[in-house]
Scaffold this active site. Structure first.
Site, PDB file in Angstrom:
ATOM      1  CG  ASP A  31       0.674 152.139  -3.182  1.00 45.96           C
ATOM      2  OD1 ASP A  31      -0.234 152.957  -3.396  1.00 45.96           O
ATOM      3  OD2 ASP A  31       0.940 151.661  -1.937  1.00 45.96           O
ATOM      4  NE  ARG A  33      -2.359 144.725 -10.034  1.00 41.06           N
ATOM      5  CZ  ARG A  33      -2.356 143.845  -9.550  1.00 41.06           C
ATOM      6  NH1 ARG A  33      -2.019 142.875 -10.449  1.00 41.06           N
ATOM      7  NH2 ARG A  33      -2.870 143.452  -8.659  1.00 41.06           N
ATOM      8  N   GLY A  61     -14.894 137.374  -1.216  1.00 40.17           N
ATOM      9  CA  GLY A  61     -14.918 136.899   0.143  1.00 40.17           C
ATOM     10  C   GLY A  61     -13.846 137.407   1.002  1.00 40.17           C
ATOM     11  CD  GLU A  95      -1.436 138.206  -1.152  1.00 33.82           C
ATOM     12  OE1 GLU A  95      -2.405 138.401  -1.794  1.00 33.82           O
ATOM     13  OE2 GLU A  95      -0.458 138.920  -1.233  1.00 33.82           O
TER      14      GLU A  95
END
Length: 628
Positions: A31, A33, A61, A95
């Site tokens: 969106d 970066r 992972g 995050e």
């Protein structure tokens, strides 16, 4: 923009601030970066902020990697950028959950500054399909994590942030975010003493004079005698207002002392440019004229906030800010003891003067008591003595701090002896700071004079190595000098001494022999030091020399060096050695050297006592005959 609603503060906050990064950007790469996030990232970096931005589009992972985790844990400010597909990313949500958990801990001081990029707070609250549909998909695969993600979104959504709409100026919003971050991180803040009395009104008066929300150009000169608090006031106002100017702020300290040589002025010019545009844009120059041209190309294009501290010559102002038309909204503060320098010829803006008045009795008494008793009041038995001393201190903060610290813990007999200050005319009070020097033991006096002549603005640790090797008991000495307010240990463990005390220390050294420089223990004026080096008699009294700042290279021959048998510290600048030093048994402990000549030819130069060797540029060739 309101302050973050998720913030906790404790005495242990410093543990959270010592990591690699200061700001962590949490965003959906597809969106923003290469648009808004890139714009924000580069503006923060240009302002001197250490920012983490994850460059990887794909994660390996199903857990947050070690490097990413460390970046989150070390950061102080988190900026989540909520965009259209943010909620579709499990990594963004993971995050965010870790960020909220980090901020909610009771032993850290961290904040979240959310940005809503083309989305509404209602979307983030999962009240619209935009984010809610994404969560319906996540519930099928990440059942155990979804509740934590929802809780994190709900907590962050309660914080007032920035709403970025399609029809808004992104540049304006980015500027607002950067200013907020700089304000919170206090990146360019100057350190000031915690014991401040009676400064609130003065800060308010000076802030009103500067009126940073007005688009004109203003120069405000703070004038008054030495030791009255001009620099402290300038630092407080700089700390308060610098956030309004983003990265374009610079505080140049000790202009008077640093302008004694051309190299010193060039150093100030480079610092000013580095502070404003960063190292990547500072031109390499070695003379004042080129520095002025570089400044002339920079200042008119930036809204700047500059402080020139302790200026005593109009030429120094000209060499640092020139006669250029400054960008609208720019502000300059100059501190000086001489009002005549404030009439800056060709300055295109308004020049205002601010007189630094002496402290009134009430504030002076309070400041004295803080240093003498560790409280805002005097002990009953000492109240009258305190009142008598303060009433004759002339309202000078420096003198009040030093004398108050000197008297702390002393008996009444010592106080009565010191109260002879009552007999001293006001104009001579600063000379009586000598009482504090006289009260030091011989080792502390040596350390005091070393700092006054050479080591103010040097690293404490470096100087301690030398003093310890000279058996001057530096740990105790530094502690005593600090407690008596004769020095302060500032940011990065740098020693700081007030210029009034520096002048006093240097006067004490000059009194060792006013007519014979060779009998003075320390020589800090380069031409005088060079004169002593070149004289043929032995100079056993000389302990320290500074030949840094000469505009031409000098060579110290072996016979000249041999005559300086007790020299323990040498600031060599761009000088060098030549000859065979086999007969020299130097006691030199400290040497600083800017750029040794590539054809360094000294032989058998054995500096057996050397403990500090500060070398800026290693220009030595590989020659086994060279000493260390």
């Amino acid at each position: 923009m309101a302050n973050s609603g998720i913030t906790n503060t404790t005495d242990n906050a410093a543990r959270a601030l010592g990591g690699e990064y200061q700001v962590f950007l949490n965003f959906r790469g597809t969106d923003t970066r290469h648009g808004f996030t890139d714009f924000l990232y580069n503006n923060l970096v240009d302002a001197g902020v250490r920012v983490f931005r994850d460059e990887d589009e794909l994660h390996i992972g199903e857990v947050i990697g070690e490097n990413l985790l460390r970046a989150i844990n070390s950061s102080k400010i988190y900026i989540p950028i909520f965009s259209k597909t943010y909620a579709s990313s499990k990594w963004c949500l993971r995050e965010l959950a870790h960020i909220v958990d980090n901020v909610s801990k009771l032993d850290v001081e961290k904040s979240i500054l959310p940005i809503f990029f083309n989305v509404e707070p209602e979307d983030v609250k999962l009240k619209t399909p935009l984010y809610n549909d994404a969560f319906l998909e996540h519930e099928k695969r990440f059942t155990e994590e979804v509740e934590a993600w929802k809780k994190a979104l709900a907590q962050v959504d309660e914080i007032k942030g920035w709403n970025v709409k399609k029809d808004q100026s992104q540049a304006k919003i980015v500027r607002s975010v950067v200013e907020k971050v700089l304000e919170m991180l206090e990146i360019k803040h100057k350190s000031v003493t915690e014991l401040l009395v009676g400064v609130h009104d003065r800060v308010k008066e000076l802030t009103n004079l500067l009126h940073v929300n007005h688009d004109d150009v203003r120069l405000v000169g703070i004038y008054g005698m030495g030791g009255i608090g001009k620099t402290t006031l300038a630092k407080l106002v700089f700390n308060q207002l610098s956030c309004h100017f983003g990265k374009c702020c610079s505080f140049l300290e000790n202009v008077r002392e640093n302008s004694l040589t051309e190299k010193g002025i060039v150093h100030l010019q480079k610092k000013l440019l580095f502070d404003i545009v960063g190292c990547g844009f500072v031109e390499k120059f070695k003379d004042i004229e080129k520095g002025m041209r570089s400044i002339g190309r920079t200042l008119p294009t930036k809204k700047v906030f500059l402080v020139l501290d302790d200026v005593d010559n109009k030429e120094h102002i000209k060499k640092l800010i020139g006669n250029f038309s400054l960008h609208s909204g720019s502000r300059i503060i100059i501190t000086t003891r001489n009002t005549t320098i404030l009439q800056v010829e060709g300055f295109k803006g308004e020049i205002l003067e601010y007189e630094m008045r002496k402290m009134d009795y009430g504030h002076a008494f309070q400041l004295f008591c803080q240093h003498a008793f560790g409280a805002n009041f005097a002990w009953d038995d000492f109240h009258r003595l305190s009142s008598d001393i303060v009433s004759h201190m002339g309202g000078l903060p420096l003198a009040i701090e030093v004398v108050g610290s000197l008297l702390k813990g002393k008996d009444k007999a010592f106080w009565k002896e010191t109260s002879r200050l009552r007999e001293i005319p006001e104009k001579e009070i600063l000379e009586k700071l000598r009482i504090s020097y006289d009260n030091l033991d011989e080792y502390q006096q040596q350390i005091f004079l070393d700092i006054a002549c050479f080591f103010s603005h040097e690293k404490k640790t470096d100087a301690i190595y030398m003093w310890a090797d000279c058996q001057l008991y530096p740990q105790r000495g530094i502690d005593v000098l600090t407690n008596q307010c004769l020095i302060k240990i500032g940011h990065n463990d740098v020693i700081w001494m007030h210029d009034q005390l520096i002048d006093m220390g240097r006067q004490i050294v000059r009194e060792e022999s006013s007519s014979d420089l060779g009998r003075q223990s320390r020589l800090w004026i380069a031409k005088e030091a060079l004169e002593i080096i070149k004289t043929e008699e032995r100079k056993d009294k000389v302990l320290a020399l500074d030949i840094n700042g000469l505009d031409y290279p000098i060579v110290i021959a072996n016979d000249e060096f041999e005559r300086l048998r007790n020299l323990r510290s040498l600031k060599l600048g761009s000088g060098t050695f030549a000859g065979d030093f086999v007969k020299c048994r130097s006691k030199l402990r400290w040497i600083s050297w800017h750029s040794p000549h590539p054809n360094f030819k000294a032989e058998n130069l054995y500096l057996d006592h050397l403990v500090v060797f500060k070398l800026d540029l290693n220009g030595f060739k590989d020659d086994s005959k060279h000493g260390t």
